[in-house]
Design a protein around this motif. Structure first.
Motif, PDB file in Angstrom:
ATOM      1  N   GLY A   1      20.743  57.840  52.905  1.00 36.85           N
ATOM      2  CA  GLY A   1      21.870  57.704  53.809  1.00 36.85           C
ATOM      3  C   GLY A   1      22.827  56.597  53.433  1.00 36.85           C
ATOM      4  O   GLY A   1      23.551  56.070  54.289  1.00 36.85           O
TER       5      GLY A   1
ATOM      6  N   ASP B   1      26.611  57.109  54.187  1.00 32.92           N
ATOM      7  CA  ASP B   1      27.069  57.197  55.571  1.00 32.92           C
ATOM      8  C   ASP B   1      27.871  55.953  55.940  1.00 32.92           C
ATOM      9  O   ASP B   1      27.704  54.879  55.341  1.00 32.92           O
ATOM     10  CB  ASP B   1      25.869  57.324  56.513  1.00 32.92           C
TER      11      ASP B   1
ATOM     12  N   GLU C   1      27.123  54.022  61.492  1.00 32.38           N
ATOM     13  CA  GLU C   1      26.125  55.083  61.611  1.00 32.38           C
ATOM     14  C   GLU C   1      24.797  54.659  60.991  1.00 32.38           C
ATOM     15  O   GLU C   1      23.725  54.933  61.546  1.00 32.38           O
ATOM     16  CB  GLU C   1      26.642  56.343  60.925  1.00 32.38           C
ATOM     17  N   ARG C   2      24.844  53.968  59.858  1.00 29.23           N
ATOM     18  CA  ARG C   2      23.616  53.496  59.214  1.00 29.23           C
ATOM     19  C   ARG C   2      22.912  52.460  60.080  1.00 29.23           C
ATOM     20  O   ARG C   2      21.692  52.467  60.212  1.00 29.23           O
ATOM     21  CB  ARG C   2      23.943  52.913  57.836  1.00 29.23           C
ATOM     22  N   TYR C   3      23.708  51.566  60.679  1.00 29.22           N
ATOM     23  CA  TYR C   3      23.099  50.544  61.542  1.00 29.22           C
ATOM     24  C   TYR C   3      22.473  51.184  62.776  1.00 29.22           C
ATOM     25  O   TYR C   3      21.380  50.781  63.197  1.00 29.22           O
ATOM     26  CB  TYR C   3      24.152  49.521  61.966  1.00 29.22           C
ATOM     27  N   TRP C   4      23.165  52.150  63.360  1.00 32.11           N
ATOM     28  CA  TRP C   4      22.613  52.811  64.542  1.00 32.11           C
ATOM     29  C   TRP C   4      21.302  53.523  64.205  1.00 32.11           C
ATOM     30  O   TRP C   4      20.350  53.478  64.999  1.00 32.11           O
ATOM     31  CB  TRP C   4      23.624  53.803  65.106  1.00 32.11           C
ATOM     32  N   HIS C   5      21.239  54.151  63.060  1.00 22.82           N
ATOM     33  CA  HIS C   5      19.998  54.808  62.647  1.00 22.82           C
ATOM     34  C   HIS C   5      18.889  53.777  62.462  1.00 22.82           C
ATOM     35  O   HIS C   5      17.744  54.004  62.886  1.00 22.82           O
ATOM     36  CB  HIS C   5      20.230  55.580  61.346  1.00 22.82           C
ATOM     37  N   TRP C   6      19.211  52.632  61.827  1.00 18.68           N
ATOM     38  CA  TRP C   6      18.191  51.590  61.632  1.00 18.68           C
ATOM     39  C   TRP C   6      17.736  51.024  62.972  1.00 18.68           C
ATOM     40  O   TRP C   6      16.544  50.806  63.193  1.00 18.68           O
ATOM     41  CB  TRP C   6      18.756  50.471  60.760  1.00 18.68           C
TER      42      TRP C   6
ATOM     43  N   ASP D   1       9.735  51.864  63.664  1.00 19.72           N
ATOM     44  CA  ASP D   1       9.947  52.267  62.273  1.00 19.72           C
ATOM     45  C   ASP D   1      10.998  51.356  61.652  1.00 19.72           C
ATOM     46  O   ASP D   1      12.192  51.484  61.923  1.00 19.72           O
ATOM     47  CB  ASP D   1      10.404  53.723  62.205  1.00 19.72           C
TER      48      ASP D   1
ATOM     49  N   THR E   1      17.844  52.346  66.115  1.00 18.79           N
ATOM     50  CA  THR E   1      17.045  53.268  66.923  1.00 18.79           C
ATOM     51  C   THR E   1      15.651  53.466  66.318  1.00 18.79           C
ATOM     52  O   THR E   1      14.664  53.587  67.049  1.00 18.79           O
ATOM     53  CB  THR E   1      17.759  54.623  67.036  1.00 18.79           C
ATOM     54  N   SER E   2      15.563  53.498  64.993  1.00 19.08           N
ATOM     55  CA  SER E   2      14.255  53.610  64.353  1.00 19.08           C
ATOM     56  C   SER E   2      13.424  52.347  64.585  1.00 19.08           C
ATOM     57  O   SER E   2      12.214  52.421  64.845  1.00 19.08           O
ATOM     58  CB  SER E   2      14.417  53.860  62.854  1.00 19.08           C
TER      59      SER E   2
END
Length: 331
Positions: free
Chosen positions: A77, A80, A84-89, A97, A91-92
């Protein structure tokens, strides 16, 4: 039904709700720290993302084809947008995770788990040494004009000596020459671990203890010369009662502030001490990960350090308001 408004157009009901004690406490001790952690973690994530170096090259090596590099970037990713990358990190991370290490090819949470205990034991030992030395020696320096110059000299020396110099001295004298302590490692078992971590804890605590000694001595010395204290002593009140009731009580707030700030900075200080003693804690892991450009590990450890600091300082702020009623009225 009309709603009264202020000159700024804000309804009075809303302004009153923001001033409610429960709302103020929630904003101060919950919302504020959470926003601080979020902003700090985003800045860390952005700086690491925009820093020089390519994680794909770290994974695939310098001889990988362009198609393999492109496929890996899509998989990770990396193409991206940053939000968006920060939001994915984020939430994980909230689900436990923290990503996968680029160097160890293992989940970051699995790498941190065994090292957290070692670092927290080291930090706990250093915190005990700091509080004992800072409060005892600072108290002596603040109440005894005879010993004050010596205490201030020791505090100044401790502040002036860098951590890596103190570390080299302790290893050379007490580990190599005298052989009283091991030269490195964290040991196994409770007693062996304490033995291995004694020198690192001393090296980590010297500068922080010197700062606390200086602050405690200054705070107690200032209160000892106050007019109401001199009046109490002139009236023949017991010195121990005057010390507890007037000196220590009024000096507790700056002492608490200095103690909390020193303890909060210990996790970051472990980054310097752990590699020197060969301790496999999160500090050593952070140094190796920075050198290897292992961004998932660096992001996780940095966010952990920031979170610990924010939580400790928030608890410190709460303790200050419990000790000083003037702060509660000012809120």
């Amino acid at each position: 039904m009309s709603v009264s408004t202020s000159a700024t157009g804000v309804p009075a009901r809303i302004r009153t709700s923001w001033r409610h004690p429960a709302t103020a406490l929630a904003m101060t001790y919950v919302v504020g720290p959470v926003l601080t952690i979020l902003c700090a973690s985003f800045l860390l994530f952005a700086v690491l993302t925009l820093s020089p170096g390519d994680p794909v090259a770290q994974l695939l090596g310098p001889h990988a084809s362009d198609s393999a590099r492109a496929a890996m970037r899509v998989r990770l990713g990396l193409d991206d947008p940053l939000p968006e990358r920060y939001w994915h990190w984020l939430t994980s991370a909230l689900h436990g995770d923290l990503g996968t290490s680029l160097t160890y090819r293992e989940p970051v949470s699995d790498l941190l788990a065994p090292r957290l205990l070692t670092t927290f034991v080291l930090v706990g030992m250093a915190a005990v040494l700091i509080l004992v030395a800072g409060l005892v020696l600072g108290g002596i320096g603040g109440t005894s004009p005879r010993w004050r110059p010596l205490v201030n000299a020791l505090a100044g020396l401790g502040i002036a000596v860098p951590a890596f110099v103190a570390t080299t001295f302790l290893i050379s004298v007490f580990a190599v020459n005298l052989g009283w302590f091991p030269t490195g490692g964290a040991g196994s078992g409770f007693a062996d671990r304490l033995w291995h971590l004694t020198l690192p804890a001393i090296a980590l605590s010297i500068g922080y203890a010197a700062y606390l000694i200086q602050m405690t001595s200054s705070a107690i010395g200032e209160e000892a010369g106050a007019e109401h204290v001199l009046t109490g002593r002139g009236r023949g009140l017991p010195r121990s009662w005057v010390f507890r009731r007037h000196i220590l009580r009024n000096a507790a707030l700056p002492i608490l502030t200095a103690s909390g700030l020193t303890v909060a900075g210990l996790v970051a200080g472990a980054v310097v001490v752990e590699p020197a003693f060969g301790i496999d804690g999160i500090g050593s892991l952070l140094i190796r990960s920075v050198s290897a450009k292992d961004y998932p590990v660096v992001t996780a450890v940095s966010a952990l350090i920031v979170t610990v600091f924010v939580v400790v300082t928030t608890l410190l702020d709460a303790g200050q308001h419990l000790l000083d009623p003037r702060l509660r009225k000012g809120r």
